[in-house]
Design a protein around this motif. Sequence first.
Motif, PDB file in Angstrom:
ATOM      1  N   LYS A  24     -10.676  33.885  20.635  1.00 32.33           N
ATOM      2  CA  LYS A  24     -10.499  35.366  20.611  1.00 32.33           C
ATOM      3  C   LYS A  24     -10.233  34.963  19.101  1.00 32.33           C
ATOM      4  CE  LYS A  24      -6.534  38.736  20.916  1.00 32.33           C
ATOM      5  NZ  LYS A  24      -6.230  39.640  22.115  1.00 32.33           N
ATOM      6  N   GLU A  73     -18.001  37.406  15.939  1.00 32.30           N
ATOM      7  CA  GLU A  73     -19.502  38.192  17.329  1.00 32.30           C
ATOM      8  C   GLU A  73     -19.215  37.556  18.192  1.00 32.30           C
ATOM      9  OE1 GLU A  73     -23.359  40.495  15.842  1.00 32.30           O
ATOM     10  OE2 GLU A  73     -22.955  37.641  15.422  1.00 32.30           O
ATOM     11  N   ASP A 118      -8.826  43.476  24.767  1.00 33.05           N
ATOM     12  CA  ASP A 118      -9.145  44.024  23.086  1.00 33.05           C
ATOM     13  C   ASP A 118      -9.712  43.609  22.040  1.00 33.05           C
ATOM     14  OD1 ASP A 118      -7.968  42.022  22.652  1.00 33.05           O
ATOM     15  OD2 ASP A 118      -6.342  42.642  21.852  1.00 33.05           O
ATOM     16  N   MET A 119     -11.519  43.105  22.525  1.00 36.82           N
ATOM     17  CA  MET A 119     -12.183  42.323  21.507  1.00 36.82           C
ATOM     18  C   MET A 119     -13.547  43.584  21.858  1.00 36.82           C
ATOM     19  SD  MET A 119     -11.602  37.940  22.293  1.00 36.82           S
ATOM     20  CE  MET A 119     -11.331  38.591  23.911  1.00 36.82           C
ATOM     21  N   SER A 120     -14.599  43.229  20.351  1.00 29.60           N
ATOM     22  CA  SER A 120     -16.153  44.131  20.169  1.00 29.60           C
ATOM     23  C   SER A 120     -16.771  42.808  20.860  1.00 29.60           C
ATOM     24  CB  SER A 120     -16.193  44.283  19.513  1.00 29.60           C
ATOM     25  OG  SER A 120     -17.378  45.603  19.173  1.00 29.60           O
ATOM     26  N   LYS A 165     -20.652  42.474  22.434  1.00 32.17           N
ATOM     27  CA  LYS A 165     -22.034  43.541  22.573  1.00 32.17           C
ATOM     28  C   LYS A 165     -22.521  42.633  23.627  1.00 32.17           C
ATOM     29  CE  LYS A 165     -24.634  43.407  19.210  1.00 32.17           C
ATOM     30  NZ  LYS A 165     -25.598  42.630  18.456  1.00 32.17           N
TER      31      LYS A 165
END
Length: 197
Positions: A38, A43, A65-67, A69
């Motif tokens: 974090k 990405e 609270d991280m994006s 995929k």
Amino acid sequence: MKSIIILCGGRSRRMGKDKGSLVLNGKPMLMHVLDTIKGIVDEIVLVLRDQEQIDKYKPILKDIDMSIKIVTDETKDQGPLVGILTGLSYINSEYGQILPCDSPFISKPFILKMFEIAESKKFDAVVPIWDDGHIEPLHSIYKKDAVDIGRNLVKKEQYHVKSLIDNLNVKYVDVEELDESTMSFRNLNTIKDFECI
């Protein structure tokens, strides 16, 4: 841009459980890895086995609270090489750092040092190596371009990550240069491993 690919699709034969969801010191092992990366990466791609595993991980990931995929293996049950290729195919940067979800002691300095070496852009991969010659392919950085080479290997039913590494221009780096304690490379594969902590 720093891209991380976390492999969490494998089942532990020795534990008989999904390792990334196993709780260590009050939180799933996957969360230990996510907490470490974090703020230092741009990405994150999480490679899971299938939709069933995605459903299992949704409650674990709901409050982060991280994006991230989330993707599934291109070919099912073919081992970590397919997971690496799947993850690399989804990143937006030139290189991706592979991390296994069962290495909860990975350190920030280790990650940053790996990217520092990769950013010289002289190599297709940066691979940690032990004094005895044993390598850490699931703690390595690979160039996104390696996907085509890897897919050709899979077509030939060559599923070992070492097969990919043998076809790349690789920078080998001593594990102790990357992490003096070597804890970044500690995997928890058995119940005994958990009991020793």
